[in-house]
Write a protein that holds these residues in place. Structure first.
Motif, mmCIF file in Angstrom:
data_model
loop_
_atom_site.group_PDB
_atom_site.id
_atom_site.type_symbol
_atom_site.label_atom_id
_atom_site.label_comp_id
_atom_site.label_asym_id
_atom_site.label_seq_id
_atom_site.Cartn_x
_atom_site.Cartn_y
_atom_site.Cartn_z
ATOM 1 N N ASP A 77 0.878 -1.168 0.106
ATOM 2 C CA ASP A 77 0.181 0.410 -0.057
ATOM 3 C C ASP A 77 1.319 0.895 -0.341
ATOM 4 N N ASP A 81 1.201 3.971 -3.050
ATOM 5 C CA ASP A 81 0.564 5.144 -2.877
ATOM 6 C C ASP A 81 1.214 6.198 -3.064
ATOM 7 N N ARG A 82 3.046 6.210 -2.873
ATOM 8 C CA ARG A 82 4.276 7.189 -3.341
ATOM 9 C C ARG A 82 3.981 7.270 -5.114
ATOM 10 N N GLY A 85 1.139 8.525 -6.704
ATOM 11 C CA GLY A 85 0.526 9.879 -5.973
ATOM 12 C C GLY A 85 1.759 10.734 -7.489
#
Ligand code: ZN
Length: 265
Positions: A77, A81-82, A85
């Motif tokens: 996760d 996300d990293r 984004g």
């Protein structure tokens, strides 16, 4: 590349065809035909609005998450996300809502749906060696979204028999066989055993856009070449699913390398 469907649509009755024709007419009447795609710099035949497609895609997305299951792994996760984004920001769409999920599936695959939805299989999360290679996967999928490839393919299908079925499905959204077809056309069909690949042209466009986003986000585009080479090495006679829906060969590697040279990297 032509359409490959493992299911043959059932012949429809006259009433169904009439309804389908009415739906098709309504779709065509409310949306423009050829539109210029700014990300691609070329015209596209688009017979469906973003809202209409997003509604269909939302159902497909929910169904995929329910049927396949979502993996909740803190490391996956955080990595997703990293990387995601940075990629969507690089694509100029950081201000929008995006849905990313790790799908419970060991096969090497990822998919994009209209409405900013991207699924990455747990097998793919395990396969990538670093953030840069995951950025290559996400960049490619975000490229499909930016290029509106699903809308383009959906519009092409609307012009054929499958399109009549799809238009009919819009009138009966809970029709399961139709939902499978919609999933196939939108780009998540591999999860239902119905595979409708993007065209080679669309794949190369997604590769090119993905590389641009990677570079802009500060990732190493050369890792995209490493990633696809590793994917090719996996295909001992039986290509991974990501390659059967995302055809990979020397031409694709050559395109990536040419784009990297063009960017002066
Ligand atoms: Zn693709």
């Amino acid at each position: 590349m032509g359409a490959r469907m493992t299911e043959t649509p059932e012949p429809m009755g006259r009433l169904a065809k009439g309804l389908a024709a009415a739906a098709l007419f309504a779709l065509a009447a409310t949306t423009s035909g050829c539109t210029q795609n700014q990300a691609l710099g070329r015209d596209q035949l688009i017979l469906v609005s973003n809202d209409q497609l997003a509604t269909l895609a939302d159902g497909t997305w929910q169904r995929t998450l329910q049927q396949q299951g979502v993996v909740h792994d803190a490391d996956y996760d955080a990595q997703l996300d990293r990387v995601a984004g940075r990629i969507v920001t690089a694509a100029g769409r950081g201000g929008e809502t995006w849905n990313f999920a790790v799908i419970h599936d060991d096969s090497l695959n990822a998919f994009a749906l209209p409405g900013n939805k991207i699924g990455v299989n747990s097998g793919m999360m395990k396969f990538v060696q670093n953030d840069d290679q995951l950025a290559a996967v996400i960049g490619h999928e975000v490229g499909h979204v930016m290029a509106r490839h699903s809308a383009e393919r959906y519009s092409q299908q609307l012009l054929g028999q499958v399109g009549l079925d799809l238009a009919n499905a819009a009138l009966a959204a809970n029709n399961t066989p139709m939902a499978d077809q919609i999933a196939a056309v939108l780009g998540a069909g591999v999860n239902y055993g119905v595979i409708l690949p993007f065209s080679r042209k669309q794949e190369l466009e997604a590769d090119t856009l993905g590389l641009q986003y990677m570079a802009r986000a500060g990732y190493d585009p050369h890792q995209a070449v490493d990633f696809w080479r590793r994917m090719m090495a996996q295909s001992n006679g039986q290509p991974p699913e990501f390659m059967s829906t995302h055809p990979s060969d020397q031409a694709r590697i050559a395109n990536l390398q040419a784009q990297i040279r063009r960017m002066g990297l």
